[in-house]
Design a protein around this motif. Structure first.
Motif, PDB file in Angstrom:
ATOM      1  N   VAL A   1      48.144  53.171  40.768  1.00 35.21           N
ATOM      2  CA  VAL A   1      46.898  52.653  41.339  1.00 35.21           C
ATOM      3  C   VAL A   1      46.482  53.503  42.535  1.00 35.21           C
ATOM      4  O   VAL A   1      45.307  53.832  42.715  1.00 35.21           O
TER       5      VAL A   1
ATOM      6  N   VAL B   1      41.796  45.939  44.374  1.00 36.21           N
ATOM      7  CA  VAL B   1      43.001  46.568  44.922  1.00 36.21           C
ATOM      8  C   VAL B   1      43.456  45.877  46.208  1.00 36.21           C
ATOM      9  O   VAL B   1      44.636  45.899  46.544  1.00 36.21           O
TER      10      VAL B   1
ATOM     11  N   HIS C   1      45.928  43.101  45.518  1.00 36.53           N
ATOM     12  CA  HIS C   1      47.251  43.497  45.026  1.00 36.53           C
ATOM     13  C   HIS C   1      47.868  44.501  46.001  1.00 36.53           C
ATOM     14  O   HIS C   1      47.346  45.590  46.201  1.00 36.53           O
TER      15      HIS C   1
ATOM     16  N   TRP D   1      50.468  49.339  45.244  1.00 36.28           N
ATOM     17  CA  TRP D   1      49.657  50.399  44.645  1.00 36.28           C
ATOM     18  C   TRP D   1      50.510  51.417  43.896  1.00 36.28           C
ATOM     19  O   TRP D   1      49.997  52.429  43.437  1.00 36.28           O
TER      20      TRP D   1
ATOM     21  N   VAL E   1      42.727  50.663  36.872  1.00 39.31           N
ATOM     22  CA  VAL E   1      43.389  49.768  37.833  1.00 39.31           C
ATOM     23  C   VAL E   1      43.467  48.346  37.269  1.00 39.31           C
ATOM     24  O   VAL E   1      44.508  47.685  37.365  1.00 39.31           O
TER      25      VAL E   1
ATOM     26  N   ILE F   1      42.749  55.510  43.334  1.00 43.84           N
ATOM     27  CA  ILE F   1      41.910  55.383  44.524  1.00 43.84           C
ATOM     28  C   ILE F   1      41.838  56.721  45.264  1.00 43.84           C
ATOM     29  O   ILE F   1      40.776  57.118  45.754  1.00 43.84           O
TER      30      ILE F   1
END
Length: 243
Positions: free
Chosen positions: A36, A19, A22, A25, A132, A40
């Motif tokens: 995403v 993550v 990238h 999110w 993800v 998380i």
């Protein structure tokens, strides 16, 4: 516990690195309505729930597990600007509590030992990490940590039957899976009439419901095994809709 906690830490950092690479999110994941950030945020919320279960079981049991609570808490967490650091803090704190915990820990499903709770956290981190990875179009390299996911998938067989309104079977099932390096992982008596076989990765996909059953090379022999495979789940809470 030392090895289990090390594997939980490694699984968490693998997702952390994914993550971190990238920036966006807000990308939707295969879980309907979840980005995403939701994934998380949910992991952070579950870490905190597990800490509460260890430190204050009565307060933990006062909170129900419902889809609206799961969705709402994921939505709230996804909006936090410092979510990554908060997740790092929550998982670090949980690992410290698990290292010192003893006895059974209450949970949304059956109570678990600290070792089982750690295994469950590895499973959930792997499963949401898969969501993800799918969102970002990334193919993850399977590791030996898959064995933890498969283990809890096997151990929750009776629980899966009960969640689906069925009596837990009194017959044992032999599970034989091929690990990432060609090693064979087994559970159950060797002479069991009911058998489940296939790649460990496919079994992990099955019990976390991250792939459609028809896509997986999982073979089931015997009435109990054939009834179990379509409803298998390694996670607490009501049966999911699958993929």
């Amino acid at each position: 516990m030392t090895e289990l906690l090390a594997d939980l830490d490694a699984e968490s950092w693998e997702l952390d690195e994914l993550v971190t690479r990238h920036a966006d999110w807000t990308v939707p994941t295969p879980a309907e309505g979840w980005t995403v950030g939701h994934q998380i945020g949910h992991l952070m919320w579950t870490d905190k729930a597990a800490i509460l279960a260890i430190t204050d079981p009565e307060a933990f049991q006062a909170q129900p597990l419902t889809p609206d609570i799961v969705d709402r808490t994921a939505e709230e967490a996804a909006a936090l600007p410092d979510l990554l650091e908060l997740w790092r803090d929550s998982r670090r704190a949980l690992q410290e509590h698990l290292a010192q915990a003893s006895g059974k820990i209450v949970w949304f499903g059956p109570p678990m030992s600290p070792a089982s709770m750690t295994t469950a956290r590895i499973m959930e981190t792997w499963a949401h990490g898969q969501d993800v990875a799918d969102a970002f179009g990334v193919t993850r390299k399977p590791t030996a940590r898959l064995r933890h996911v498969c283990h809890i998938g096997v151990r929750t067989m009776g629980f899966a039957f009960l969640l689906n309104g069925k009596a837990a079977p009194d017959q044992e099932v032999r599970v034989e899976l091929e690990g990432p390096q060609g090693e064979v992982w087994t559970w159950g008596p060797e002479d069991a009439e009911n058998r489940v076989t296939g790649p460990a990765l496919d079994f992990a996909f099955l019990v976390t419901q991250r792939r459609n059953r028809g896509e997986l090379k999982i073979e089931a022999t015997g009435a109990v095994a054939q009834e179990w495979v379509p409803i298998a789940q390694a996670f607490a809470g009501p049966p999911g809709g699958g993929r």
